[in-house]
Design an enzyme around this catalytic site. Structure first.
Site, PDB file in Angstrom:
ATOM      1  CE  LYS A   1      -4.059  -1.991   2.269  1.00  0.00           C
ATOM      2  NZ  LYS A   1      -5.018  -1.855   3.392  1.00  0.00           N
TER       3      LYS A   1
ATOM      4  CG  ASP B   1      -8.193   0.188   3.989  1.00  0.00           C
ATOM      5  OD1 ASP B   1      -8.873  -0.712   3.451  1.00  0.00           O
ATOM      6  OD2 ASP B   1      -6.957   0.219   3.944  1.00  0.00           O
TER       7      ASP B   1
END
Length: 297
Positions: free
Chosen positions: A79, A115
């Site tokens: 990420k 997220d």
């Protein structure tokens, strides 16, 4: 028939491809969630898992461009690196320095991070919880904790405290919450589970476990929990970002203490739904995605 899964579309020369990259990644539920949604929407799209070894991320992103993939879900450990390599990032992805979703628009790769939005949606669905004006306590200081802290502050939380074994990392997460963020007063480095001041736990409206303690039957013991569930109580919402096992021992004990609990499956499903909406511009069939995930976890 209720509960039945839609039949997947056949793959052909006109199929639009997306995927998930990580290392390892074969265990990921993202292709299942995405493909369930594509089938429910009648889209000729397919999601695949791509295991991308460390050091190969730049090449993988070049492949997204060259092969014309519409997007890519990104999981650990890539990420942060993806955030540094894409052409542009959303404000949320920039603040977090992490990307969990790449959107390809005619060769321009934009990094997004769904997220935090997925976590907020899971709270709303699982507990009817609105963080606005609420006191929140986050356990842990990794990437998931960062996303949760930023999302809670953005949703108007009155207070976002962070508890972690390493004070410097807790400081960094709390900073993402801006003026409402701070390091929790409970616990001290090296004294996990032995609380010097339980005020933050007692007063918290929401307690979130963003640590890996208890994941996949690791046999977490009481001394491994940053906050023992014996300190949790009725009237609180307690969330664990882990979804396997479901529930974790910590979350089950929190429920026994009278707290309203939310497991990690909700965040997984809703962050994937948000990715799908970024790629397609269509509303995600969240109920179908929930059914598919629940059948396997």
């Amino acid at each position: 028939m209720a509960g039945s899964q839609p039949r997947p579309q056949p793959v052909d020369a006109n199929t639009t491809l997306v995927g998930v990259m990580g290392y390892p990644v074969r265990h990921s539920l993202s292709p299942l969630l995405h493909n369930t949604a594509f089938a429910a929407l009648g889209l000729n799209w397919t999601s695949l898992a791509f295991e991308v070894a460390p050091g190969q991320v730049a090449g993988a992103l070049c492949g997204v461009r060259a092969l014309g993939l519409a997007g890519m879900s990104v999981t650990m450990p890539h990420k942060d690196e993806v955030a540094a390599l894409v052409d542009e990032c959303s404000p949320v992805a920039t603040a977090l320095g992490a990307v969990n979703c790449v959107v390809n628009r005619e060769g321009t790769l934009r990094g997004e991070n769904t997220d935090g939005a997925g976590f907020l949606a899971s709270l709303a669905r699982g507990a009817g919880f609105d963080p606005a004006g609420k006191r929140c306590l986050i356990l842990g200081a990794g990437g998931a904790a960062r996303a949760v802290a930023l999302a809670l502050a953005g949703a108007g939380s009155a207070d976002v405290a962070v508890l972690n074994r390493t004070a410097a990392r807790a400081d960094a997460v709390a900073a993402l919450a801006g003026r409402v963020g701070r390091v929790g007063r409970v616990g001290r480095v090296g004294r996990v589970g032995r609380l010097d001041d339980d005020t933050d736990v007692a007063q918290a409206d929401l307690v979130v476990n963003a640590t890996p303690v208890g994941m996949a039957g690791t046999g977490a013991e009481d001394e491994g929990w940053l906050v023992p569930p014996s300190l949790l109580h009725r009237g609180q919402v307690v969330a664990d970002l882990i979804y396997a096992p479901r529930p974790t021992a910590w979350l089950a004990a929190a429920a026994d203490a009278g707290a309203t609990t939310v497991d990690g499956l909700g965040m997984l499903v809703h962050q994937a739904a948000a990715q799908l909406e970024l790629w397609t511009g269509l509303g995600a069939p969240v109920d179908r995605m929930w059914e598919a995930a629940s059948a396997l976890v």
